[in-house]
Design a protein around this motif. Structure first.
Motif, PDB file in Angstrom:
ATOM      1  N   ARG A  20      -6.294  -1.649   0.964  1.00 26.62           N
ATOM      2  CA  ARG A  20      -6.218  -2.820   0.078  1.00 26.62           C
ATOM      3  C   ARG A  20      -5.759  -2.428  -1.317  1.00 26.62           C
ATOM      4  N   THR A  21      -6.175  -1.268  -1.783  1.00 27.24           N
ATOM      5  CA  THR A  21      -5.710  -0.771  -3.079  1.00 27.24           C
ATOM      6  C   THR A  21      -4.198  -0.592  -3.055  1.00 27.24           C
ATOM      7  N   ARG A  22      -3.691  -0.024  -1.978  1.00 24.94           N
ATOM      8  CA  ARG A  22      -2.237   0.164  -1.860  1.00 24.94           C
ATOM      9  C   ARG A  22      -1.513  -1.171  -1.780  1.00 24.94           C
ATOM     10  N   ASP A  24      -2.489  -3.931  -3.184  1.00 23.97           N
ATOM     11  CA  ASP A  24      -2.490  -4.447  -4.556  1.00 23.97           C
ATOM     12  C   ASP A  24      -1.417  -3.778  -5.405  1.00 23.97           C
ATOM     13  N   GLU A  25      -1.214  -2.479  -5.227  1.00 28.61           N
ATOM     14  CA  GLU A  25      -0.162  -1.765  -5.956  1.00 28.61           C
ATOM     15  C   GLU A  25       1.221  -2.286  -5.569  1.00 28.61           C
ATOM     16  N   ILE A  26       1.429  -2.504  -4.284  1.00 30.74           N
ATOM     17  CA  ILE A  26       2.714  -3.029  -3.810  1.00 30.74           C
ATOM     18  C   ILE A  26       2.930  -4.433  -4.349  1.00 30.74           C
ATOM     19  N   ASP A  27       1.878  -5.268  -4.323  1.00 26.54           N
ATOM     20  CA  ASP A  27       1.997  -6.624  -4.855  1.00 26.54           C
ATOM     21  C   ASP A  27       2.392  -6.600  -6.328  1.00 26.54           C
ATOM     22  N   ALA A  28       1.781  -5.721  -7.108  1.00 26.27           N
ATOM     23  CA  ALA A  28       2.117  -5.624  -8.531  1.00 26.27           C
ATOM     24  C   ALA A  28       3.584  -5.219  -8.721  1.00 26.27           C
ATOM     25  N   ALA A  29       4.045  -4.287  -7.910  1.00 28.27           N
ATOM     26  CA  ALA A  29       5.448  -3.866  -7.987  1.00 28.27           C
ATOM     27  C   ALA A  29       6.382  -5.012  -7.594  1.00 28.27           C
TER      28      ALA A  29
END
Length: 91
Positions: A20-22, A24-29
């Motif tokens: 889920r952390t990853r 979230d990182e992809i979503d931000a990008a």
């Protein structure tokens, strides 16, 4: 599918949290790229109009739609339509 045992649950929870952390990182990008692309697209349109051209180039939009459709199928077409609208605004 086998049930997770009590001993496995903490490891599974940790793995899910990492995934889920990853995400979230992809979503931000994706959001950052979406905003950058929209700004560049608006600049292209404004430059084209300032030079006496049209606001839209339908052949270019068709090229983008085809590229997304080829990679992602029907969902790609819908995604491309959203991306195009974000850059040029509604027709």
């Amino acid at each position: 599918m086998a049930a997770i045992t009590m001993e496995q649950q903490p490891a599974a929870d940790e793995h899910i949290a990492g995934l889920r952390t990853r995400i979230d990182e992809i979503d931000a990008a994706l959001v950052a790229l979406w905003k950058e692309r929209a700004a560049i697209s608006r600049e292209v349109g404004a430059t084209r109009v300032a030079a006496g051209g049209t606001r839209l180039v339908l052949s270019r939009e068709r090229e983008i739609l085809e590229r997304f459709s080829a990679e992602l199928g029907a969902d790609g077409t819908q995604l491309a339509l959203l991306i195009l609208r974000a850059g040029r605004g509604p027709l």
